[in-house]
Every structure is written in structure tokens, then in C-alpha cells.
Design a protein around this motif. Structure first.
Motif, PDB file in Angstrom:
ATOM      1  N   LEU A  91      17.061 -36.360 -12.627  1.00 60.25           N
ATOM      2  CA  LEU A  91      18.270 -36.735 -11.898  1.00 60.25           C
ATOM      3  C   LEU A  91      18.980 -35.563 -11.263  1.00 60.25           C
ATOM      4  N   ALA A  92      19.064 -34.469 -11.997  1.00 60.24           N
ATOM      5  CA  ALA A  92      19.885 -33.353 -11.533  1.00 60.24           C
ATOM      6  C   ALA A  92      19.255 -32.644 -10.339  1.00 60.24           C
ATOM      7  N   ALA A  93      17.929 -32.668 -10.260  1.00 63.06           N
ATOM      8  CA  ALA A  93      17.257 -31.963  -9.164  1.00 63.06           C
ATOM      9  C   ALA A  93      17.582 -32.643  -7.838  1.00 63.06           C
ATOM     10  N   GLY A  94      17.895 -31.864  -6.837  1.00 64.99           N
ATOM     11  CA  GLY A  94      18.149 -32.431  -5.517  1.00 64.99           C
ATOM     12  C   GLY A  94      19.588 -32.848  -5.292  1.00 64.99           C
ATOM     13  N   LEU A  95      20.414 -32.819  -6.347  1.00 68.99           N
ATOM     14  CA  LEU A  95      21.819 -33.196  -6.150  1.00 68.99           C
ATOM     15  C   LEU A  95      22.600 -32.029  -5.570  1.00 68.99           C
TER      16      LEU A  95
ATOM     17  N   PRO B 120      25.761 -29.398  -5.314  1.00 62.02           N
ATOM     18  CA  PRO B 120      26.543 -28.767  -6.394  1.00 62.02           C
ATOM     19  C   PRO B 120      27.822 -29.536  -6.717  1.00 62.02           C
ATOM     20  N   SER B 121      28.278 -30.381  -5.804  1.00 59.88           N
ATOM     21  CA  SER B 121      29.534 -31.107  -6.042  1.00 59.88           C
ATOM     22  C   SER B 121      29.353 -32.355  -6.900  1.00 59.88           C
ATOM     23  N   VAL B 122      28.112 -32.647  -7.292  1.00 58.27           N
ATOM     24  CA  VAL B 122      27.872 -33.780  -8.198  1.00 58.27           C
ATOM     25  C   VAL B 122      27.032 -33.272  -9.362  1.00 58.27           C
ATOM     26  N   LYS B 123      27.657 -33.245 -10.560  1.00 54.98           N
ATOM     27  CA  LYS B 123      26.917 -32.777 -11.741  1.00 54.98           C
ATOM     28  C   LYS B 123      26.620 -33.966 -12.643  1.00 54.98           C
ATOM     29  N   VAL B 124      25.467 -33.941 -13.267  1.00 49.72           N
ATOM     30  CA  VAL B 124      25.125 -35.030 -14.189  1.00 49.72           C
ATOM     31  C   VAL B 124      24.669 -34.459 -15.529  1.00 49.72           C
ATOM     32  N   VAL B 125      25.078 -35.118 -16.595  1.00 45.86           N
ATOM     33  CA  VAL B 125      24.602 -34.747 -17.931  1.00 45.86           C
ATOM     34  C   VAL B 125      24.198 -36.029 -18.643  1.00 45.86           C
ATOM     35  N   LEU B 126      22.948 -36.043 -19.101  1.00 42.75           N
ATOM     36  CA  LEU B 126      22.437 -37.190 -19.839  1.00 42.75           C
ATOM     37  C   LEU B 126      22.655 -36.911 -21.320  1.00 42.75           C
ATOM     38  N   LEU B 127      23.493 -37.707 -21.968  1.00 50.51           N
ATOM     39  CA  LEU B 127      23.817 -37.438 -23.369  1.00 50.51           C
ATOM     40  C   LEU B 127      22.688 -37.926 -24.276  1.00 50.51           C
TER      41      LEU B 127
ATOM     42  N   THR C  67      19.321 -46.026 -26.156  1.00 49.17           N
ATOM     43  CA  THR C  67      20.325 -46.099 -25.087  1.00 49.17           C
ATOM     44  C   THR C  67      20.993 -44.746 -24.888  1.00 49.17           C
ATOM     45  N   GLN C  68      21.329 -44.455 -23.648  1.00 53.16           N
ATOM     46  CA  GLN C  68      21.969 -43.174 -23.328  1.00 53.16           C
ATOM     47  C   GLN C  68      23.162 -43.381 -22.393  1.00 53.16           C
ATOM     48  N   ILE C  69      24.081 -42.426 -22.442  1.00 55.47           N
ATOM     49  CA  ILE C  69      25.228 -42.412 -21.526  1.00 55.47           C
ATOM     50  C   ILE C  69      24.995 -41.279 -20.528  1.00 55.47           C
ATOM     51  N   LEU C  70      25.250 -41.555 -19.258  1.00 56.10           N
ATOM     52  CA  LEU C  70      25.182 -40.501 -18.250  1.00 56.10           C
ATOM     53  C   LEU C  70      26.607 -40.132 -17.844  1.00 56.10           C
ATOM     54  N   VAL C  71      26.923 -38.850 -17.896  1.00 57.08           N
ATOM     55  CA  VAL C  71      28.231 -38.384 -17.428  1.00 57.08           C
ATOM     56  C   VAL C  71      28.045 -37.781 -16.033  1.00 57.08           C
ATOM     57  N   ILE C  72      28.774 -38.322 -15.080  1.00 55.02           N
ATOM     58  CA  ILE C  72      28.736 -37.801 -13.700  1.00 55.02           C
ATOM     59  C   ILE C  72      30.072 -37.115 -13.433  1.00 55.02           C
ATOM     60  N   THR C  73      30.005 -35.879 -12.967  1.00 50.77           N
ATOM     61  CA  THR C  73      31.236 -35.119 -12.721  1.00 50.77           C
ATOM     62  C   THR C  73      31.333 -34.753 -11.237  1.00 50.77           C
ATOM     63  N   LEU C  74      32.440 -35.152 -10.616  1.00 48.65           N
ATOM     64  CA  LEU C  74      32.729 -34.679  -9.259  1.00 48.65           C
ATOM     65  C   LEU C  74      33.147 -33.224  -9.401  1.00 48.65           C
ATOM     66  N   ALA C  75      32.421 -32.320  -8.767  1.00 51.88           N
ATOM     67  CA  ALA C  75      32.630 -30.890  -9.040  1.00 51.88           C
ATOM     68  C   ALA C  75      33.013 -30.120  -7.780  1.00 51.88           C
ATOM     69  N   ARG C  76      34.153 -30.524  -7.199  1.00 49.94           N
ATOM     70  CA  ARG C  76      34.731 -29.774  -6.060  1.00 49.94           C
ATOM     71  C   ARG C  76      36.189 -29.472  -6.390  1.00 49.94           C
ATOM     72  N   ALA C  77      36.406 -28.923  -7.554  1.00 53.23           N
ATOM     73  CA  ALA C  77      37.790 -28.735  -8.017  1.00 53.23           C
ATOM     74  C   ALA C  77      38.601 -27.918  -7.017  1.00 53.23           C
ATOM     75  N   HIS C  78      37.934 -26.962  -6.338  1.00 54.40           N
ATOM     76  CA  HIS C  78      38.678 -26.119  -5.388  1.00 54.40           C
ATOM     77  C   HIS C  78      39.214 -26.940  -4.222  1.00 54.40           C
ATOM     78  N   LYS C  79      38.628 -28.118  -3.970  1.00 53.38           N
ATOM     79  CA  LYS C  79      39.128 -29.038  -2.931  1.00 53.38           C
ATOM     80  C   LYS C  79      39.689 -30.294  -3.572  1.00 53.38           C
TER      81      LYS C  79
ATOM     82  N   PHE D 209      23.212 -43.040  -8.563  1.00 52.84           N
ATOM     83  CA  PHE D 209      23.213 -44.454  -8.939  1.00 52.84           C
ATOM     84  C   PHE D 209      21.917 -45.155  -8.534  1.00 52.84           C
ATOM     85  N   GLU D 210      21.221 -44.609  -7.533  1.00 45.06           N
ATOM     86  CA  GLU D 210      19.923 -45.178  -7.137  1.00 45.06           C
ATOM     87  C   GLU D 210      18.849 -44.863  -8.161  1.00 45.06           C
ATOM     88  N   ALA D 211      19.028 -43.777  -8.905  1.00 40.95           N
ATOM     89  CA  ALA D 211      17.920 -43.252  -9.716  1.00 40.95           C
ATOM     90  C   ALA D 211      18.254 -43.205 -11.206  1.00 40.95           C
ATOM     91  N   LEU D 212      19.106 -44.114 -11.676  1.00 41.01           N
ATOM     92  CA  LEU D 212      19.471 -44.083 -13.094  1.00 41.01           C
ATOM     93  C   LEU D 212      18.252 -44.381 -13.962  1.00 41.01           C
TER      94      LEU D 212
END
Ligand code: 1HE
Length: 282
Positions: free
Chosen positions: A15-19, A21-28, A36-48, A64-67
Motif C-alpha cells: 500500500l505505501a509504495a507509490g503514495l 508523501p502527503s498520504v501516510k499509511v500504517v497497517l496495524l 482482521t487489521q486496522i489501517l491508519v491513514i494520515t494526511l501529512a501536509r501539516a505545513h499546509k 481506498f482502491e487497494a485495501l
């Protein structure tokens, strides 16, 4: 590098490959509900202030296409002090009318894929939840707000209109009348006011939103997948149907859910006193 981002290049298996830098994902790691797993998606443009530029929105779409099928719930959050300051206004000046329509329709498709996607999404709201950021939050299924959250629709001041499905989803949450006030007067609602009018389901202290969202996501993961499907896909359609069609769809969905072996097992477990009882509120 961001300029060369191609959402179609994101491989399904990584999942993380090809995203961007402003979208980070962590698969818990696996949840208490096995497999079952939870995916955390972080919008990562804090400077904006996590403003939503095209690259970020396309990155969200790619996730969301590749969950992976093991993911049963998503937690969506913003890096830093804010959830999102909405549409990236610096990209707006480039668009003519046709491009504006195409852009809004793109957001519609992507946010629909979030709302009517594979798994429930729990948004963690804090700081600015503005314009398109509020529209994105409304596409989630559950909203946890920290007390720092504030909500605004400054489109009136900017000379624009909502374009990410806000005029469809927001009136269903807070009513046309409140949305009209927010858009005409630029009124900002604080977290308590947002909770009272139904923008958030849960209100927690600053810094506690992620934990609360993960706790709720764990509960979502523990449900039968067919029930989660019914809640995400059948419930909102039934609620918007005429009652006659709604009753029929409800009966069909109920029969499908209860006919599933998972439902039979859960009901056997309850009758054999192996399943938890419903608890009083804490
Ligand atoms: C942005 C954006 C943005 C911040 N687009 N760049 N949304 C708005 O009208 C909200 C506009 N933003 C704000 O009112 C404020 O930035 C905040 C209240 C959210 C935060 O204030 P603050 O003091 O913490 O940050 P800042 O200094 O204003 O912003 C930091 C940087 O982020 C700054 O850039 P810099 O290069 O000067 O450092 C800002 O320009 C930038 N930034 N928000 C672009 N939104 C599908 S239709 C949806 C229509 C809408 O969403 S309309 C609502 C747009």
C-alpha cells in the motif's frame, strides 16, 4: 517527486509504495478478532494545515482502491494540530469552469469510494475541519472530535461553493438551515457545538482522538463483515428510499445477514452463554 506521482502505479500488495508523501499509511498488527487489521491513514501536509491538493486526494483514492482484504476498519487522521484546512486554494486559480466541474466530480467519486467502499472509516477531527476537510470528514462513517476541533465553511468568503459532496452530506447531518448559516455568515462552530449538532459522534480531550478511534475500530473489526456491509451500503440507501422500497430492502438484507454462517455461530454463542451481554453505558 510529488509532481510525477501516478496513482495507478501503487501496487496492491504494498500500500505505501507509490503514495505521495502527503498520504501516510500504517497497517496495524492483527486485532483481537483474528485475521482482521486496522489501517491508519494520515494526511501529512501539516505545513499546509493538511489542505487537500490534487496529489493528496488522488493518493487517498489509491489507498481506498487497494485495501488489503484483512483490513476491516480505517482510521483517518491529520498530522499536526489540524485535520484539514480544506481545498488547497493555491490550485484553484488555475481552473476554468470545465476544469472546476471535473475537479468537483473527481472529489465526488473519491469520497463516494470512501463512504461506499469496503470498510467503515473513523475520522479523527482536531483543529481546523474546514471546507473540503469537513466534506471529507462527512464521508467517514464515524467521527471522533478532539476538543480543539472547529468547523467552518468559508466558501462564501472565498467566492466559491462546496464541491466535495458537502451540499449532499452536510444537510443530512446538521440540516440545510445550519449549513446555510455557516455558508452565508462564515460562522465557525467549536467542538462542543459540533458535537451537539451531530457533526461528531464522540468528543474527547486533545490528544485522545486517535486512541478513541482505534478502540472503536477494534469494535468494528469484531463485527460480522456482513453486518458492517449492511450498515455501510444498505442502511443509507434504505434511509433515502420511499418506505415501501425501504421495508423490502431491509427484509432482504436482514435475511441475507442472518442466513450467513457467521450470524448462526454468533447467535449459538450467545444462547450458550459464550458471547458478551449488552452493557449499560459507561
Ligand atoms: C493553505 C490552506 C488552504 C492553509 N489552501 N494553503 N479553506 C480555507 O479557506 C481555510 C484557509 N486556511 C486558514 O484559514 C488557516 O490557514 C487555518 C485557520 C486553517 C490555520 O491557520 P494557521 O495560522 O495555523 O496557519 P496559516 O499560517 O494560515 O497557514 C500555514 C500555511 O498553510 C500557509 O502557507 P505558507 O506558505 O504561508 O506557510 C497557508 O497559506 C497554507 N494554507 N490553508 C492552501 N486551504 C471541493 S470544494 C472545497 C472548498 C473549500 O475547501 S473552501 C475552504 C478553503
Amino acid at each position: 517527486m510529488q509532481d510525477s506521482y501516478d496513482p495507478t502505479s501503487a501496487p496492491l500488495t504494498d500500500l505505501a509504495a507509490g503514495l505521495p508523501p502527503s498520504v501516510k499509511v500504517v497497517l496495524l498488527p492483527e486485532q483481537s478478532a483474528p485475521g482482521t487489521q486496522i489501517l491508519v491513514i494520515t494526511l501529512a501536509r501539516a505545513h499546509k494545515r493538511n489542505a487537500l491538493d490534487d496529489i493528496t486526494v488522488l493518493g487517498l483514492a489509491a489507498v481506498f482502491e487497494a485495501l488489503p482484504t484483512t483490513v476491516r476498519a480505517v482510521v483517518l487522521e491529520g498530522e499536526g494540530e489540524h485535520f484539514s484546512a480544506g481545498l488547497d486554494l493555491s490550485e484553484l486559480s488555475e481552473r476554468d469552469i470545465a476544469a472546476g466541474i471535473a475537479h468537483s466530480r473527481l472529489w465526488h467519486r473519491i469520497f463516494e469510494n470512501i463512504q461506499f467502499g469496503q470498510v467503515p472509516v473513523i475520522a479523527v477531527l482536531k483543529g481546523a475541519v474546514i471546507g473540503g476537510g469537513l466534506e471529507l470528514a462527512c464521508a467517514a462513517h464515524i467521527r471522533v472530535a478532539e476538543t480543539s476541533a472547529y468547523y467552518a465553511l468559508p466558501e462564501g468568503q472565498r467566492g466559491i461553493f462546496v464541491g466535495g459532496g458537502g451540499s449532499v452530506r452536510l444537510p443530512r447531518l446538521i440540516g440545510v438551515s445550519r449549513m446555510t448559516d455557516m455558508m452565508l455568515t462564515g460562522r465557525t462552530h467549536d467542538a462542543e457545538s459540533g458535537q451537539a449538532m451531530g457533526l461528531s459522534h464522540y468528543l474527547v480531550d486533545v490528544g485522545k482522538g486517535r486512541d478513541k478511534a482505534l478502540q472503536l475500530a477494534g469494535k468494528v473489526c469484531a463485527n460480522a463483515p456482513m453486518t458492517n456491509f449492511a450498515v455501510m451500503h444498505a442502511l443509507p440507501r434504505i434511509a433515502e428510499s420511499d418506505p415501501a422500497a425501504g421495508y423490502l430492502t431491509e427484509s432482504l438484507m436482514a435475511a441475507i445477514a442472518q442466513g450467513d454462517e457467521e450470524a448462526k455461530r454468533r447467535i449459538r454463542d450467545f444462547l450458550a452463554k459464550r458471547a458478551p451481554k449488552v452493557r449499560m453505558p459507561e
